[in-house]
Design a protein around this motif. Structure first.
Motif, PDB file in Angstrom:
ATOM      1  N   GLN A 293       3.525  34.175 -25.725  1.00  0.00           N
ATOM      2  CA  GLN A 293       3.591  35.605 -25.450  1.00  0.00           C
ATOM      3  C   GLN A 293       4.952  36.218 -25.749  1.00  0.00           C
ATOM      4  O   GLN A 293       5.024  37.378 -26.163  1.00  0.00           O
ATOM      5  CB  GLN A 293       3.176  35.897 -24.013  1.00  0.00           C
ATOM      6  N   ASP A 294       6.036  35.470 -25.571  1.00  0.00           N
ATOM      7  CA  ASP A 294       7.345  36.049 -25.874  1.00  0.00           C
ATOM      8  C   ASP A 294       7.456  36.396 -27.353  1.00  0.00           C
ATOM      9  O   ASP A 294       8.034  37.422 -27.724  1.00  0.00           O
ATOM     10  CB  ASP A 294       8.489  35.138 -25.424  1.00  0.00           C
ATOM     11  N   ARG A 295       6.847  35.590 -28.209  1.00  0.00           N
ATOM     12  CA  ARG A 295       6.858  35.871 -29.655  1.00  0.00           C
ATOM     13  C   ARG A 295       5.940  37.049 -29.978  1.00  0.00           C
ATOM     14  O   ARG A 295       6.274  37.903 -30.799  1.00  0.00           O
ATOM     15  CB  ARG A 295       6.440  34.637 -30.434  1.00  0.00           C
ATOM     16  N   LEU A 296       4.782  37.081 -29.325  1.00  0.00           N
ATOM     17  CA  LEU A 296       3.853  38.189 -29.551  1.00  0.00           C
ATOM     18  C   LEU A 296       4.485  39.520 -29.168  1.00  0.00           C
ATOM     19  O   LEU A 296       4.327  40.515 -29.874  1.00  0.00           O
ATOM     20  CB  LEU A 296       2.563  37.976 -28.756  1.00  0.00           C
ATOM     21  N   ARG A 297       5.227  39.538 -28.057  1.00  0.00           N
ATOM     22  CA  ARG A 297       5.876  40.786 -27.625  1.00  0.00           C
ATOM     23  C   ARG A 297       6.847  41.302 -28.688  1.00  0.00           C
ATOM     24  O   ARG A 297       6.903  42.494 -28.963  1.00  0.00           O
ATOM     25  CB  ARG A 297       6.605  40.578 -26.303  1.00  0.00           C
ATOM     26  N   VAL A 298       7.620  40.402 -29.273  1.00  0.00           N
ATOM     27  CA  VAL A 298       8.570  40.803 -30.325  1.00  0.00           C
ATOM     28  C   VAL A 298       7.807  41.376 -31.516  1.00  0.00           C
ATOM     29  O   VAL A 298       8.143  42.459 -32.020  1.00  0.00           O
ATOM     30  CB  VAL A 298       9.458  39.611 -30.765  1.00  0.00           C
ATOM     31  N   VAL A 299       6.792  40.672 -31.975  1.00  0.00           N
ATOM     32  CA  VAL A 299       6.055  41.115 -33.163  1.00  0.00           C
ATOM     33  C   VAL A 299       5.319  42.424 -32.882  1.00  0.00           C
ATOM     34  O   VAL A 299       5.357  43.354 -33.693  1.00  0.00           O
ATOM     35  CB  VAL A 299       5.089  40.017 -33.656  1.00  0.00           C
ATOM     36  N   LEU A 300       4.658  42.524 -31.742  1.00  0.00           N
ATOM     37  CA  LEU A 300       3.955  43.765 -31.395  1.00  0.00           C
ATOM     38  C   LEU A 300       4.931  44.933 -31.277  1.00  0.00           C
ATOM     39  O   LEU A 300       4.580  46.077 -31.572  1.00  0.00           O
ATOM     40  CB  LEU A 300       3.166  43.588 -30.098  1.00  0.00           C
ATOM     41  N   GLY A 301       6.151  44.647 -30.877  1.00  0.00           N
ATOM     42  CA  GLY A 301       7.179  45.683 -30.754  1.00  0.00           C
ATOM     43  C   GLY A 301       7.618  46.274 -32.082  1.00  0.00           C
ATOM     44  O   GLY A 301       8.296  47.300 -32.115  1.00  0.00           O
ATOM     45  N   THR A 302       7.226  45.651 -33.177  1.00  0.00           N
ATOM     46  CA  THR A 302       7.596  46.176 -34.501  1.00  0.00           C
ATOM     47  C   THR A 302       6.552  47.143 -35.049  1.00  0.00           C
ATOM     48  O   THR A 302       6.740  47.701 -36.127  1.00  0.00           O
ATOM     49  CB  THR A 302       7.799  45.036 -35.528  1.00  0.00           C
ATOM     50  N   ALA A 303       5.445  47.342 -34.321  1.00  0.00           N
ATOM     51  CA  ALA A 303       4.367  48.215 -34.807  1.00  0.00           C
ATOM     52  C   ALA A 303       4.870  49.635 -35.013  1.00  0.00           C
ATOM     53  O   ALA A 303       5.536  50.206 -34.153  1.00  0.00           O
ATOM     54  CB  ALA A 303       3.206  48.216 -33.813  1.00  0.00           C
ATOM     55  N   SER A 304       4.545  50.190 -36.168  1.00  0.00           N
ATOM     56  CA  SER A 304       4.923  51.567 -36.489  1.00  0.00           C
ATOM     57  C   SER A 304       3.974  52.083 -37.562  1.00  0.00           C
ATOM     58  O   SER A 304       3.327  51.289 -38.259  1.00  0.00           O
ATOM     59  CB  SER A 304       6.363  51.620 -37.011  1.00  0.00           C
TER      60      SER A 304
ATOM     61  N   PRO B  26      14.068  40.649 -46.716  1.00  0.00           N
ATOM     62  CA  PRO B  26      15.068  41.637 -47.116  1.00  0.00           C
ATOM     63  C   PRO B  26      15.174  42.831 -46.158  1.00  0.00           C
ATOM     64  O   PRO B  26      16.212  43.457 -46.064  1.00  0.00           O
ATOM     65  CB  PRO B  26      14.598  42.107 -48.497  1.00  0.00           C
ATOM     66  N   VAL B  27      14.103  43.135 -45.437  1.00  0.00           N
ATOM     67  CA  VAL B  27      14.093  44.266 -44.510  1.00  0.00           C
ATOM     68  C   VAL B  27      13.499  43.792 -43.182  1.00  0.00           C
ATOM     69  O   VAL B  27      12.536  43.035 -43.169  1.00  0.00           O
ATOM     70  CB  VAL B  27      13.236  45.431 -45.068  1.00  0.00           C
ATOM     71  N   GLY B  28      14.073  44.225 -42.070  1.00  0.00           N
ATOM     72  CA  GLY B  28      13.457  43.967 -40.772  1.00  0.00           C
ATOM     73  C   GLY B  28      14.112  42.894 -39.928  1.00  0.00           C
ATOM     74  O   GLY B  28      13.780  42.751 -38.754  1.00  0.00           O
ATOM     75  N   GLY B  29      14.996  42.098 -40.501  1.00  0.00           N
ATOM     76  CA  GLY B  29      15.737  41.117 -39.721  1.00  0.00           C
ATOM     77  C   GLY B  29      14.886  40.039 -39.076  1.00  0.00           C
ATOM     78  O   GLY B  29      13.815  39.669 -39.567  1.00  0.00           O
ATOM     79  N   VAL B  30      15.377  39.556 -37.931  1.00  0.00           N
ATOM     80  CA  VAL B  30      14.758  38.430 -37.240  1.00  0.00           C
ATOM     81  C   VAL B  30      13.348  38.767 -36.768  1.00  0.00           C
ATOM     82  O   VAL B  30      12.439  37.934 -36.855  1.00  0.00           O
ATOM     83  CB  VAL B  30      15.648  37.978 -36.057  1.00  0.00           C
ATOM     84  N   ALA B  31      13.125  39.978 -36.268  1.00  0.00           N
ATOM     85  CA  ALA B  31      11.784  40.353 -35.796  1.00  0.00           C
ATOM     86  C   ALA B  31      10.779  40.312 -36.945  1.00  0.00           C
ATOM     87  O   ALA B  31       9.645  39.848 -36.776  1.00  0.00           O
ATOM     88  CB  ALA B  31      11.797  41.737 -35.156  1.00  0.00           C
ATOM     89  N   ALA B  32      11.176  40.758 -38.122  1.00  0.00           N
ATOM     90  CA  ALA B  32      10.280  40.718 -39.283  1.00  0.00           C
ATOM     91  C   ALA B  32      10.031  39.275 -39.728  1.00  0.00           C
ATOM     92  O   ALA B  32       8.916  38.929 -40.134  1.00  0.00           O
ATOM     93  CB  ALA B  32      10.849  41.539 -40.432  1.00  0.00           C
ATOM     94  N   ALA B  33      11.052  38.420 -39.646  1.00  0.00           N
ATOM     95  CA  ALA B  33      10.867  37.007 -39.994  1.00  0.00           C
ATOM     96  C   ALA B  33       9.877  36.354 -39.028  1.00  0.00           C
ATOM     97  O   ALA B  33       8.992  35.602 -39.444  1.00  0.00           O
ATOM     98  CB  ALA B  33      12.208  36.270 -39.963  1.00  0.00           C
ATOM     99  N   LEU B  34      10.010  36.668 -37.742  1.00  0.00           N
ATOM    100  CA  LEU B  34       9.074  36.133 -36.759  1.00  0.00           C
ATOM    101  C   LEU B  34       7.663  36.648 -37.035  1.00  0.00           C
ATOM    102  O   LEU B  34       6.689  35.885 -37.006  1.00  0.00           O
ATOM    103  CB  LEU B  34       9.514  36.505 -35.343  1.00  0.00           C
TER     104      LEU B  34
END
Length: 169
Positions: free
Chosen positions: A95-106, A65-73
């Motif tokens: 690594q390309d997937r890890l970069r996306v997920v790590l980029g969501t850190a907050s 419900p929140v976060g879009g494709v990056a949150a789904a990944l």
């Protein structure tokens, strides 16, 4: 592992109406609903049925419900780690997937997932990424994804003075 697999396939095996009904039954708690449904469905599905549900929906465009494709990944990566880490499987997340997920850190996502990151700077050893400030904890990017999502990793996989905060006994 069975509960995680059941949880991973929940979003595309149930209609929105069914999800809302489960959520109401859990008094609005997404965590309580996900836990209860995963436990129930893990008991009611064979390993073959679970594997089939995951395989058949591998390309499903589900997003939370929140976060879009990056949150789904992030959901799929961290739950994959929830299965492979305890089993001791040496699967490497691309690594390309890890970069996306790590980029969501907050700070908000750390609080949401119960990650206690105060006073710590996480730094990946296998790609260029860091997060936070304080005592440095280093490790493989996929292990740091687990930490960001409030998980613990086996001893010896992280380095640094505060590494013990994030390792299992």
């Amino acid at each position: 592992m069975r509960e995680v697999a059941a949880h991973l396939s929940f979003g595309f095996r149930h209609s929105l109406r069914s999800v809302v009904r489960e959520l109401v039954g859990a008094r609005g708690s997404m965590d309580r609903m996900a836990d209860r449904v995963a436990r129930r469905e893990a008991r009611g599905m064979s390993r073959e049925e679970m594997a089939s549900a995951l395989r058949e929906h591998a390309q499903h465009p589900w997003t939370p419900p929140v976060g879009g494709v990056a949150a789904a990944l992030g959901h799929d990566v961290v739950h994959g780690l929830d299965i492979t880490i305890p089993l001791g499987l040496d699967r490497r997340v691309p690594q390309d997937r890890l970069r996306v997920v790590l980029g969501t850190a907050s700070p908000m996502s750390a609080r949401f997932f119960g990650a206690k990151l105060g006073g710590v700077r996480l730094r990946a050893e296998d790609l260029e990424w860091s997060y936070g400030s304080g005592s440095e904890v280093t490790g493989a990017a996929q292990d740091l994804v687990a930490v960001l999502f409030g998980r613990k990793v086996p001893p010896g996989r992280l380095r640094g003075e505060a590494a013990g905060r994030f390792t299992s006994a």
